[in-house]
Motif scaffolding. Structure first.
Motif, PDB file in Angstrom:
ATOM      1  N   VAL B 183       0.826  -1.210   0.000  1.00 43.38           N
ATOM      2  CA  VAL B 183       0.000   0.000   0.000  1.00 43.38           C
ATOM      3  C   VAL B 183       0.861   1.262   0.000  1.00 43.38           C
ATOM      4  O   VAL B 183       0.568   2.234  -0.688  1.00 43.38           O
ATOM      5  CB  VAL B 183      -0.940   0.008   1.229  1.00 43.38           C
ATOM      6  N   LEU B 186       2.163   1.994  -3.416  1.00 45.70           N
ATOM      7  CA  LEU B 186       1.083   2.459  -4.275  1.00 45.70           C
ATOM      8  C   LEU B 186       0.778   3.916  -4.010  1.00 45.70           C
ATOM      9  O   LEU B 186       0.608   4.718  -4.925  1.00 45.70           O
ATOM     10  CB  LEU B 186      -0.175   1.620  -4.054  1.00 45.70           C
ATOM     11  N   ASN B 187       0.759   4.268  -2.738  1.00 49.41           N
ATOM     12  CA  ASN B 187       0.423   5.637  -2.383  1.00 49.41           C
ATOM     13  C   ASN B 187       1.465   6.614  -2.912  1.00 49.41           C
ATOM     14  O   ASN B 187       1.131   7.688  -3.416  1.00 49.41           O
ATOM     15  CB  ASN B 187       0.297   5.745  -0.866  1.00 49.41           C
ATOM     16  N   ARG B 190       1.357   6.662  -6.997  1.00 49.05           N
ATOM     17  CA  ARG B 190       0.250   7.284  -7.722  1.00 49.05           C
ATOM     18  C   ARG B 190       0.471   8.786  -7.861  1.00 49.05           C
ATOM     19  O   ARG B 190      -0.063   9.402  -8.776  1.00 49.05           O
ATOM     20  CB  ARG B 190      -1.089   6.955  -7.073  1.00 49.05           C
ATOM     21  N   PHE B 191       1.257   9.376  -6.965  1.00 49.69           N
ATOM     22  CA  PHE B 191       1.580  10.794  -7.136  1.00 49.69           C
ATOM     23  C   PHE B 191       2.798  10.987  -8.027  1.00 49.69           C
ATOM     24  O   PHE B 191       2.852  11.917  -8.812  1.00 49.69           O
ATOM     25  CB  PHE B 191       1.786  11.452  -5.770  1.00 49.69           C
TER      26      PHE B 191
END
Lengths: 356, 344
Positions: B183, B186-187, B190-191
């Motif tokens: 996670v 991913l966080n 994504r930015f």
């Protein structure tokens, strides 16, 4: 034709017409052999997909259960209810992606022009991500949105690219623009989402064959039954188009009509595939080149490309679900399965590349 | 493809030089906008005062202008130019209107290394990602070129396209596999993967600027070689060109330019793909003009998109990658619809 050829024969002292015939025969034979081989491979993978899992079942049992020949409640439940839908969805999605990918590449005469490139999957992705993040929908709603998004973006592209007909180059550029526009919006939605929804959206965007429901699958299978033969019928004009528009016209092809019909076929196929499994990358892009490499001189078959697509997707799903420590979405593995094979093909290929 | 040069072509050739000067002027104006406008509303006189002093006197207007906006603008100019030029070179070498650095594995290589830094090494922060992304981009490009060079013909356009696709897919598979199970990664990703000029401060600019300037200077020497390739390989050979050497030099320049650009700002899409086509609409097929035009057009597009993203959603920002897609793509589509296209 034969008259001139026989004159040539007498001049050269070689049986030219006979050689041409033999060449054609060799090509047809190789094409048939490759198609048959691929079909056998796909069938084998299809059966294996239903054999493996926490509960192992023999190949014969699987086949007889699918064909309703046996009567064993436990086996029937596992095979027909649990495993058949996934295997079937991998098969159908793979066929659709492979066929539409090769049609795109041949129509636009560009090895990079897969449907992922030109806005269609981006449209589906945007609609689905908005559905997940904004509407917090799931299941069938997302598939419906994806289908709508794919078809809407395809229509948009077609309308935008139309100017007294569709030129391949303009269509590609417009496709890039549309795809960038939709991807920009998708990226924006993803950065504004909560982490939980962002994860769900990323999961969908990766694509997976195990998430299909009956309704979408039926749609896709129906589409395949109608469109795949249609695409094969449309291959003749497609062959002429490869020579360039002017030559095709001289040969009596109604270029615009054939191109529109073919593009329409490929668009619907990929839209259905994306709505079932999400935008699985890479399969549509490499199915055509891999099939061509196997076919040798008899390039461009839609059916072999479709079969390669199905084989890739079935293999990828097997790896994603059974080989990896944690089951992952199929789209994670398609590249990892397809890339090495493609690299091997490239390493052994000696044919001269002609730039798009 | 008629042999006779229509008079329009001659007229256009005469206007290209002055056009280049005019574009420099436009770029200067856009750069000025980029320094004076932003998500924080600072008066023009304040900005000018800060620029006049050129040392940070601790006031907010001075700090924002000198520490944030000036580096950001310079980075935008360099990165934009780099992406535009890299796109031109790749499209020329692969003779494919769809080629750009993203397709050649640059973005997926950079992303894979960034994810590796996050998950395996537990590192965080844009300043750290820069060097991992740079390394990843270069590794991916070398891999693509090496794979495409197998076989008798060397790195032909089709083989480059397929090798790029294969490497991209393979790396992206690994990246998304890791991201799906982590996670945190991913966080962060994504930015990172939207591409942005925000939060890139002076140290990043000074880190990548030498690479970018070097690459841009080297690229201007490739015009004639690309013109030769555009005529087809046989003709180019006939003119005494060494095809393999040209491709290798072009790839080296692209690796430095696109690698450093992607490292600094994340994968900024669209600019490298589209600006070469815009330049071709203006200049026609001569790469000796297309290269400098792209070098100026690309930063104009990028900076305009960046300014727009900063003022559109005050006090928030919209990433430049998003603005490029949402605002610039429709403009590009309109141009394509009404322009007379000259093919790659």
């Amino acid at each position: 034709m034969t008259a001139t050829l026989s004159t040539v024969d007498t001049l050269v002292g070689v049986d030219v017409a006979g050689r041409l015939r033999a060449n054609r025969r060799r090509r047809a034979a190789r094409s048939a052999a490759v198609t048959l081989g691929l079909a056998v491979l796909v069938f084998a993978l299809f059966v294996v997909t239903m054999m493996v899992g926490s509960f192992r079942i023999g190949a014969l049992e699987v086949v007889s259960s699918v064909l309703h020949l046996s009567d064993n409640a436990g086996v029937d439940f596992v095979v027909r209810e649990l495993r058949l839908p996934t295997a079937f969805s991998a098969l159908a999605v793979g066929l659709a992606l492979g066929a539409s990918g090769t049609i795109f590449q041949q129509l636009l005469r560009n090895p990079l022009a897969s449907p992922d490139f030109v806005g269609i999957t981006s449209g589906a992705g945007l609609a689905a991500v908005v559905g997940i993040v904004v509407l917090q929908a799931g299941g069938l709603v997302i598939s419906g949105l994806a289908l709508g998004g794919a078809i809407a973006s395809a229509l948009l592209m077609y309308v935008l690219a139309w100017r007294d007909g569709i030129s391949g180059y303009r269509f590609i550029l417009i496709g890039i623009g549309v795809a960038a526009f939709l991807d920009g919006l998708t990226g924006f939605v993803l950065t504004r989402a909560q982490l939980f929804e962002a994860r769900q959206a990323m999961h969908w965007l990766t694509g997976s064959v195990g998430q299909a429901s009956d309704v979408e699958l039926r749609l896709l299978v129906g589409g395949l039954i109608v469109l795949l033969p249609l695409a094969v019928l449309l291959q003749r004009p497609l062959r002429a188009l490869e020579l360039g528009d002017d030559s095709a016209r001289t040969l009596g092809t109604r270029t615009e009509l054939s191109r529109a019909a073919l593009l329409g076929t490929a668009l619907v196929l990929v839209a259905l595939a994306v709505s079932v499994a999400g935008p699985i990358v890479f399969v549509a892009l490499v199915a055509g080149p891999i099939a061509n490499r196997l076919l040798g001189a008899a390039t461009g078959g839609i059916v072999p490309a479709a079969l390669v697509g199905a084989a890739l997707l079935l293999a990828a799903d097997l790896v994603a679900v059974h080989v990896l420590p944690t089951p992952l979405p199929t789209g994670v593995v398609t590249g990892a399965v397809g890339a090495p094979y493609l690299l091997w093909l490239l390493a052994t290929t000696n044919r001269q590349g002609a730039g798009g | 493809m008629s042999a006779a040069r229509p008079p329009a072509t001659a007229r256009r050739a005469a206007a290209l030089g002055p056009g280049l000067v005019a574009l420099c002027g436009v770029l200067a104006v856009v750069a000025f906008l980029s320094v004076t406008l932003g998500s924080r509303d600072i008066g023009l006189s304040e900005v000018l005062r800060a620029l006049g002093n050129w040392t940070d006197d601790g006031s907010i207007s001075s700090t924002v202008t000198l520490q944030l906006r000036v580096p950001r603008t310079l980075l935008g100019i360099l990165v934009g130019a780099a992406l535009g030029v890299a796109g031109v070179i790749l499209q020329g070498v692969t003779r494919n209107p769809l080629a750009d650095a993203g397709i050649m594995g640059i973005n997926s290589g950079a992303a894979a290394f960034v994810v590796f830094a996050i998950t395996v090494l537990g590192l965080r922060g844009v300043g750290v990602y820069v060097w991992f992304a740079f390394a990843g981009a270069i590794v991916a490009l070398i891999l693509v070129y090496a794979i495409a060079s197998f076989g008798r013909e060397g790195a032909t356009p089709v083989k480059l396209a397929l090798a790029g696709a294969a490497v991209t897919a393979g790396l992206a598979s690994i990246t998304s596999g890791i991201v799906m199970t982590n996670v945190d990664a991913l966080n962060e990703l994504r930015f990172w993967q939207v591409g942005s000029l925000a939060g890139r401060y002076a140290p990043i600019l000074t880190g990548v600027a030498p690479f970018l300037l070097l690459g841009l200077a080297a690229s201007l020497g490739l015009g004639r070689a690309l013109n030769g390739l555009a005529l087809g390989e046989d003709v180019a050979r006939g003119l005494g060109q060494h095809i393999g050497r040209t491709r290798l030099a072009a790839f080296a320049v692209v690796a430095v330019l696109a690698g450093a650009a992607t490292a600094a700002c994340g994968p900024i899409v669209f600019v490298g793909l589209v600006v070469p086509h815009l330049a071709r609409f203006i200049c026609g097929p001569d790469y000796r003009w297309i290269l400098p035009y792209s070098m100026l057009l690309a930063p104009i597009v990028l900076l305009l998109a960046d300014v727009l993203g900063r003022v559109a959603a005050r006090p928030d920002e919209v990433q430049v990658g998003v603005v490029l897609g949402v605002v610039c793509a429709p403009a590009f589509v309109a141009i394509v619809r009404y322009a007379r296209l000259s093919e790659v």
